[in-house]
Design a protein around this motif. Structure first.
Motif, mmCIF file in Angstrom:
data_model
loop_
_atom_site.group_PDB
_atom_site.id
_atom_site.type_symbol
_atom_site.label_atom_id
_atom_site.label_comp_id
_atom_site.label_asym_id
_atom_site.label_seq_id
_atom_site.Cartn_x
_atom_site.Cartn_y
_atom_site.Cartn_z
ATOM 1 N N GLU A 99 0.820 -1.220 0.000
ATOM 2 C CA GLU A 99 0.000 0.000 0.000
ATOM 3 C C GLU A 99 0.848 1.262 0.000
ATOM 4 O O GLU A 99 0.564 2.217 -0.720
ATOM 5 C CB GLU A 99 -0.953 0.013 1.192
ATOM 6 N N SER A 120 2.303 2.700 -3.300
ATOM 7 C CA SER A 120 1.464 3.368 -4.291
ATOM 8 C C SER A 120 0.985 4.747 -3.848
ATOM 9 O O SER A 120 0.187 5.369 -4.532
ATOM 10 C CB SER A 120 0.250 2.485 -4.614
ATOM 11 N N LYS A 121 1.453 5.228 -2.715
ATOM 12 C CA LYS A 121 1.004 6.520 -2.187
ATOM 13 C C LYS A 121 2.202 7.352 -1.755
ATOM 14 O O LYS A 121 3.284 6.820 -1.507
ATOM 15 C CB LYS A 121 0.083 6.309 -0.976
ATOM 16 N N SER A 122 1.971 8.636 -1.599
ATOM 17 C CA SER A 122 3.028 9.482 -1.040
ATOM 18 C C SER A 122 3.114 9.207 0.461
ATOM 19 O O SER A 122 2.116 8.861 1.097
ATOM 20 C CB SER A 122 2.740 10.956 -1.293
ATOM 21 N N SER A 130 0.686 11.328 2.525
ATOM 22 C CA SER A 130 -0.714 10.901 2.565
ATOM 23 C C SER A 130 -0.888 9.690 3.479
ATOM 24 O O SER A 130 -1.895 9.568 4.166
ATOM 25 C CB SER A 130 -1.236 10.600 1.160
ATOM 26 N N ASN A 135 5.572 8.185 -7.429
ATOM 27 C CA ASN A 135 5.708 7.208 -6.343
ATOM 28 C C ASN A 135 6.439 5.979 -6.846
ATOM 29 O O ASN A 135 5.886 5.158 -7.566
ATOM 30 C CB ASN A 135 4.337 6.827 -5.781
#
Length: 168
Positions: free
Chosen positions: A60, A63-65, A68, A148
């Protein structure tokens, strides 16, 4: 002849006592071995569950900054109740146990625990199985790119916490 019969009785009672003591000690040690094996098995299962939490988090987080992820599901770092909790929630059932994962910022010198400036965060997973608890904490990093990129584990630590009866 009568004295030798009395002596034979004493020797038989003495030998029987020694054999019963050895039998009792053998039973005690075999029970301890079973408990040690059980503690090892449940502790190892808790560790593997915690490791599964790390792998879910890596998927997980990749796939995100990091900002965040640190802000949590509501996207606000000011509401610290969900900060660092990933989309799969606070507790996930897994393999007859459960894991809890939280992402926190490393000490990157910015003074804000919910903001990342150096591309590194800690992922901490707590695995629980049959009264045992194991914690795995990894420092992950992302390449400094404009998107990312894949994350890399920089430092891995395993902490053991007792849960339930004492671990051996």
């Amino acid at each position: 002849f009568e004295d030798s019969q009395g002596m034979a009785l004493v020797v038989v009672v003495f030998c029987t006592t020694i054999l019963m003591t050895l039998t009792g000690a053998s039973l005690l040690f075999s029970q301890m071995d079973l408990k040690i094996t059980s503690n090892y098995k449940t502790g190892t299962s808790a560790f593997h569950i915690a490791d599964a939490g790390i792998e879910s988090a890596k998927a997980e987080v990749g796939s995100k900054s990091f900002d965040s992820v640190l802000a949590g599901a509501d996207g606000s770092k000011n509401n610290s109740g969900d900060n660092g909790i990933l989309s799969f929630g606070t507790s996930v059932s897994f393999n007859s146990g459960a894991y809890e994962v939280r992402v926190t910022d490393n000490d990157d010198g910015d003074g804000d625990v919910w903001h990342d400036t150096d591309g590194k965060v800690y992922v901490t997973s707590t695995g629980r199985f049959a009264g045992r608890t194991r914690v795995v904490k990894v420092l992950v990093s992302r390449a400094n790119l404009d998107f990312n990129a894949a994350i890399t584990v920089l430092d891995e630590k395993c902490e053991t916490h007792q849960g339930g009866s004492a671990t051996v």
